[in-house]
Enzyme design. Structure first.
Site, PDB file in Angstrom:
ATOM      1  N   LYS A  69       0.640   6.515  -2.481  1.00 52.53           N
ATOM      2  CA  LYS A  69       1.046   7.928  -2.542  1.00 52.53           C
ATOM      3  C   LYS A  69       2.327   8.040  -3.368  1.00 52.53           C
ATOM      4  O   LYS A  69       3.253   7.247  -3.200  1.00 52.53           O
ATOM      5  CB  LYS A  69       1.273   8.483  -1.130  1.00 52.53           C
ATOM      6  CG  LYS A  69      -0.037   8.628  -0.337  1.00 52.53           C
ATOM      7  CD  LYS A  69       0.226   9.228   1.028  1.00 52.53           C
ATOM      8  CE  LYS A  69      -0.981   9.127   1.938  1.00 52.53           C
ATOM      9  NZ  LYS A  69      -1.977  10.172   1.778  1.00 52.53           N
TER      10      LYS A  69
ATOM     11  N   ARG B 106     -26.464  -3.573   1.042  1.00 53.73           N
ATOM     12  CA  ARG B 106     -27.774  -3.828   1.648  1.00 53.73           C
ATOM     13  C   ARG B 106     -28.657  -2.586   1.641  1.00 53.73           C
ATOM     14  O   ARG B 106     -29.616  -2.515   2.392  1.00 53.73           O
ATOM     15  CB  ARG B 106     -27.581  -4.279   3.099  1.00 53.73           C
ATOM     16  CG  ARG B 106     -26.849  -5.581   3.217  1.00 53.73           C
ATOM     17  CD  ARG B 106     -26.715  -6.051   4.652  1.00 53.73           C
ATOM     18  NE  ARG B 106     -25.598  -6.973   4.759  1.00 53.73           N
ATOM     19  CZ  ARG B 106     -25.608  -8.219   4.299  1.00 53.73           C
ATOM     20  NH1 ARG B 106     -26.705  -8.696   3.721  1.00 53.73           N
ATOM     21  NH2 ARG B 106     -24.555  -8.982   4.392  1.00 53.73           N
TER      22      ARG B 106
ATOM     23  N   HIS C  24      -3.328   2.391   1.726  1.00 53.67           N
ATOM     24  CA  HIS C  24      -3.371   3.473   0.725  1.00 53.67           C
ATOM     25  C   HIS C  24      -2.105   4.340   0.741  1.00 53.67           C
ATOM     26  O   HIS C  24      -1.818   5.039  -0.227  1.00 53.67           O
ATOM     27  CB  HIS C  24      -4.654   4.310   0.841  1.00 53.67           C
ATOM     28  CG  HIS C  24      -4.636   5.332   1.945  1.00 53.67           C
ATOM     29  ND1 HIS C  24      -4.970   5.041   3.237  1.00 53.67           N
ATOM     30  CD2 HIS C  24      -4.331   6.647   1.928  1.00 53.67           C
ATOM     31  CE1 HIS C  24      -4.870   6.131   3.969  1.00 53.67           C
ATOM     32  NE2 HIS C  24      -4.484   7.127   3.211  1.00 53.67           N
TER      33      HIS C  24
ATOM     34  N   ASP D 150      -4.717   1.724  13.856  1.00 50.95           N
ATOM     35  CA  ASP D 150      -5.227   2.532  12.746  1.00 50.95           C
ATOM     36  C   ASP D 150      -4.102   3.059  11.847  1.00 50.95           C
ATOM     37  O   ASP D 150      -4.270   3.150  10.628  1.00 50.95           O
ATOM     38  CB  ASP D 150      -6.031   3.711  13.326  1.00 50.95           C
ATOM     39  CG  ASP D 150      -6.731   4.528  12.256  1.00 50.95           C
ATOM     40  OD1 ASP D 150      -7.346   3.910  11.367  1.00 50.95           O
ATOM     41  OD2 ASP D 150      -6.665   5.776  12.305  1.00 50.95           O
TER      42      ASP D 150
ATOM     43  N   HIS E  66       0.350   2.070   8.024  1.00 46.60           N
ATOM     44  CA  HIS E  66       0.954   3.180   7.268  1.00 46.60           C
ATOM     45  C   HIS E  66       2.391   3.501   7.713  1.00 46.60           C
ATOM     46  O   HIS E  66       3.300   3.595   6.894  1.00 46.60           O
ATOM     47  CB  HIS E  66       0.109   4.447   7.395  1.00 46.60           C
ATOM     48  CG  HIS E  66      -1.328   4.268   7.009  1.00 46.60           C
ATOM     49  ND1 HIS E  66      -1.737   3.404   6.029  1.00 46.60           N
ATOM     50  CD2 HIS E  66      -2.466   4.835   7.487  1.00 46.60           C
ATOM     51  CE1 HIS E  66      -3.055   3.458   5.905  1.00 46.60           C
ATOM     52  NE2 HIS E  66      -3.520   4.318   6.789  1.00 46.60           N
TER      53      HIS E  66
ATOM     54  N   GLU F   2      -1.771  14.551  12.096  1.00 46.17           N
ATOM     55  CA  GLU F   2      -3.064  14.965  11.537  1.00 46.17           C
ATOM     56  C   GLU F   2      -3.666  16.066  12.398  1.00 46.17           C
ATOM     57  O   GLU F   2      -3.598  15.995  13.631  1.00 46.17           O
ATOM     58  CB  GLU F   2      -4.030  13.785  11.522  1.00 46.17           C
ATOM     59  CG  GLU F   2      -3.603  12.661  10.629  1.00 46.17           C
ATOM     60  CD  GLU F   2      -4.693  11.597  10.557  1.00 46.17           C
ATOM     61  OE1 GLU F   2      -5.541  11.676   9.673  1.00 46.17           O
ATOM     62  OE2 GLU F   2      -4.693  10.702  11.418  1.00 46.17           O
TER      63      GLU F   2
ATOM     64  N   LYS G  35      -7.689  -2.225   4.756  1.00 48.33           N
ATOM     65  CA  LYS G  35      -7.168  -2.303   6.110  1.00 48.33           C
ATOM     66  C   LYS G  35      -8.318  -2.044   7.094  1.00 48.33           C
ATOM     67  O   LYS G  35      -9.294  -1.429   6.692  1.00 48.33           O
ATOM     68  CB  LYS G  35      -6.043  -1.301   6.327  1.00 48.33           C
ATOM     69  CG  LYS G  35      -6.495   0.165   6.386  1.00 48.33           C
ATOM     70  CD  LYS G  35      -5.483   1.030   7.076  1.00 48.33           C
ATOM     71  CE  LYS G  35      -5.848   1.343   8.489  1.00 48.33           C
ATOM     72  NZ  LYS G  35      -6.703   2.502   8.685  1.00 48.33           N
TER      73      LYS G  35
ATOM     74  N   LYS H  18      -3.577  12.301  16.268  1.00 45.68           N
ATOM     75  CA  LYS H  18      -4.691  13.128  15.789  1.00 45.68           C
ATOM     76  C   LYS H  18      -4.688  14.406  16.604  1.00 45.68           C
ATOM     77  O   LYS H  18      -4.179  14.447  17.726  1.00 45.68           O
ATOM     78  CB  LYS H  18      -6.007  12.373  15.997  1.00 45.68           C
ATOM     79  CG  LYS H  18      -6.046  11.091  15.159  1.00 45.68           C
ATOM     80  CD  LYS H  18      -7.388  10.871  14.528  1.00 45.68           C
ATOM     81  CE  LYS H  18      -7.421   9.625  13.695  1.00 45.68           C
ATOM     82  NZ  LYS H  18      -7.205   9.859  12.266  1.00 45.68           N
TER      83      LYS H  18
END
Ligand code: BG6
Length: 497
Positions: free
Chosen positions: A187, A49, A183, A240, A245, A221, A153, A341
Site C-alpha cells: 500500500k 486442478r 499485501h 489473519d 498486517h 473493517e 500469507k 470485522k
C-alpha cells in the site's frame, strides 16, 4: 531511484484459476502490462486442478476476469490470447509437477525466454509444503536465469509451523529467492510512512519517548467474514490480521532509521523492534466476536449465524492489544493495536499522540483545555496525513480550538499487488517479509494462541468492539481515537470513538 527493470520471464501461478488470481494478481499483472513493464516474451502459466481447463479456456477465463474488474481493451485481449498458458494438475504428487516442468521448458523454447521464473503459490496454506517440496525435488528451484518463490500469507499458524515452513523453504530456495507477501506492504501510504519519517527532519527528533505519549494502530473493517468461514474458523483475527498486517504497520512506525533504503537494512531494523518487545501480558490483550447488529442502516448477522461457522465457535473477530518496547527510544510508550470485522466503518490509520505541554499557561482561563497534538496517518480509505494543533478561537472569551493540517493524495493509487508483483519481477525484496521477521513475530503471538488464549467478548456489529476495549483504555487514562472522516475533508476534528 531509476524506474524498476523487469527481465523477460515466465510467471507461474500455482492456483492459477483461484480467487486470488482472479481478484488481485490478474488485475495487477494487467496494469503492469499496460504500463509496458512486461515485454512481449513474458508469459503467464496458470497451474490448477480445474477440470476441463486448457490454454484456450484459461485465456477466455482471464479475459472475462479482467472484464469483471472493468479492464477491457484490445491490447489486454491480445495479451491474454498470446501470453497465457495453462497446465492441469492431477492429484498432488511429483508426477504432476513433471508435466509442469516440461511445459515450462516448452513455453520458454517457443517464446525465446531465457529461464527467468517466478512461482507464485496462490494456494491454501495446507498446500504450501507439498508444492515447495515438489518444485524443489524436480529442480524447479533453479534455472538458467533467476527463480523466485512467492508465498502468500499466512506463513505458518504459530512459531513452530512457521519455523518448519522456513526450514522447508530453505532446503530448496535461498532467502534471496523467497518473497513472503504481506499485501499491506504494497500500500502506497505504508511506504510513505518511511518517506514521512525519514524524509522530514521535522518529525524524527520528536519520534520518541520524550515527545510521544502513545501510538494507536487501527485496522477496522465493515465487512464480516464473507464466505470464508472454512479459513476464518481456523485462523481468527490474531492470525489473519495482527501477526502480519498490523505488526508490519507497527514495526515500520517504531523502527530506527535504516542505514539505507534497501531490503536488508530495512528488514533488519524491523526485526530489531520485534526482538525488543516485552512479552504480551494476558491483561494487555483482549478478543471479541461480533453478534448481530446494524451497519450503515442494514441489519447484519452475528458471527455464529455466518454460513459454515460452528455454533459454539470461540474464534475472535476483534483483537485489541498493548505492545511495549524495551529500548531507549520507546521505553514507557504504549503502542495500542486493534482490528475487527463488522466495525462501523472501514478505516486503517496510525494515530500518534504527542505529549501535552509540560505546563498550561492558559490554566487561569475558564474552559481553556489544552489538547495533545495528534498526527494521524490514514492508509485507507483516503490516504494521507492530518496533524491537529491548537489555535485561539476568534474573539472573546479566550478559548482554544483544535484544527487540522491536512494532506490527501488526489491521484489514483497503484494497487498493492501491482507494486508487489513489480518488485518480485524486478528482484526488490524491500517490501517482503524476511524469514527471521516472520519467526520473531510468531514468537510474540504464539503464546496467546496456545498458553493463555483470551475469551472472546461479544460486541454488536456496527460498534467499535467490546466495551471492555474502551474500559481498559480508560484504565490507562486514554481513549481510542479516530479522525472523523468528514465529507468535506476540511476540518476532520479528532475525537474518541
Ligand atoms: C486479508 C485478510 O489479508 O486482509 C482479510 O485475510 C482482510 O480478512 C483483508 O479482510 C484486509 O485487507 P484490506 O487491504 O482490504 O485492508
Amino acid at each position: 531511484m531509476p524506474a524498476k527493470k523487469v527481465d523477460p520471464h515466465l510467471f507461474v501461478v500455482m492456483g492459477g484459476t483461484g480467487d486470488l488470481m482472479h481478484r488481485k494478481l490478474l488485475p495487477a499483472l494487467a496494469r503492469l502490462h499496460e504500463a509496458n513493464y512486461l515485454d512481449q516474451r513474458s508469459s503467464v502459466l496458470g497451474v490448477a486442478r480445474t477440470p476441463g481447463m486448457d490454454d484456450a479456456g484459461f485465456r477466455t477465463w482471464a479475459c472475462d476476469a479482467l472484464a469483471e474488474e472493468g479492464m477491457v481493451s484490445e491490447s489486454l485481449r491480445r495479451w491474454c490470447e498470446t501470453s497465457f498458458y495453462f497446465e492441469p494438475l492431477g492429484h498432488s504428487d511429483v508426477k504432476d509437477y513433471r508435466g509442469v516442468a516440461r511445459r515450462i521448458e516448452k513455453i520458454e523454447e517457443a517464446t525465446g525466454l531465457s529461464g527467468n521464473r517466478a512461482f507464485y503459490l496462490a494456494l491454501p496454506p495446507a498446500a504450501f509444503p507439498t508444492t515447495i517440496t515438489d518444485l524443489g525435488k524436480l529442480g524447479l528451484n533453479k534455472s538458467k536465469g533467476w527463480t523466485r518463490l512467492v508465498i502468500e500469507k499466512p506463513f505458518g499458524r504459530d512459531l513452530a509451523s512457521a519455523q518448519e515452513l522456513n526450514a522447508l523453504v530453505h532446503q530448496y530456495f535461498d532467502e534471496s529467492q523467497t518473497y513472503r507477501i504481506d499485501h499491506y506492504l504494497g500500500k502506497e501510504t505504508v511506504q510513505n510512512l518511511l518517506a514521512f519519517r525519514f524524509g522530514n527532519a521535522l518529525f524524527e527528533p520528536l519520534w520518541n519517548r520524550d515527545r510521544i505519549d502513545n501510538i494507536q494502530i487501527t485496522v477496522a473493517e465493515e465487512l464480516g467474514i464473507e464466505k470464508r468461514a472454512g479459513y476464518y474458523e481456523t485462523a481468527g483475527a490474531l492470525r489473519d490480521m495482527v501477526q502480519n498486517h498490523l505488526t508490519q504497520l507497527f514495526t515500520l512506525t517504531a523502527m530506527e532509521a535504516p542505514a539505507s533504503f534497501d531490503a536488508d537494512a530495512i528488514r533488519s531494523e524491523k526485526v530489531k523492534v520485534l526482538r525488543s518487545l516485552t512479552p504480551i501480558e494476558p491483561e494487555n490483550i483482549l478478543f471479541g466476536q461480533y453478534t448481530a447488529g446494524t451497519i450503515n442502516g442494514e441489519h447484519v448477522p452475528g458471527y455464529h449465524e455466518e454460513p459454515g461457522v460452528a455454533k459454539e465457535s470461540r474464534v475472535e473477530t476483534f483483537v485489541a492489544l498493548k505492545l511495549e518496547i524495551a529500548n531507549w527510544r520507546w521505553q514507557g510508550v504504549p503502542f495500542y493495536l486493534r482490528t475487527g470485522k463488522r466495525l462501523p466503518k472501514r478505516v486503517t490509520q496510525i494515530a500518534v499522540t504527542f505529549k501535552q505541554p509540560p505546563v498550561s499557561v492558559f490554566r487561569s482561563f475558564d474552559s481553556c483545555l489544552v489538547h495533545s497534538n495528534v498526527l494521524i496517518i490514514t492508509l485507507q480509505p483516503d490516504e494521507g496525513f492530518d496533524l491537529s494543533f491548537e489555535v485561539k478561537s476568534p474573539g472573546q472569551p479566550f478559548r482554544l480550538e483544535t484544527h487540522n493540517m491536512h494532506f490527501r493524495y488526489d491521484t489514483p493509487m497503484p494497487l498493492a499487488y501491482q507494486t508487489l508483483l513489480l518488485d518480485v519481477l524486478a528482484g526488490d525484496q524491500t517490501l517482503f517479509v524476511h524469514g527471521d521477521e516472520v519467526e520473531a513475530s510468531w514468537r510474540l503471538y504464539s503464546p496467546l494462541l496456545h498458553e493463555y488464549r483470551p475469551m472472546a467478548h461479544p460486541y454488536a456489529a456496527g460498534t467499535w468492539g467490546p466495551n471492555v476495549a474502551h474500559t481498559r483504555m480508560g484504565q490507562d487514562g486514554r481513549s481510542w481515537i479516530l479522525t472523523a472522516l468528514s465529507k468535506t475533508k476540511a476540518q476532520g476534528k479528532l475525537h474518541g470513538d
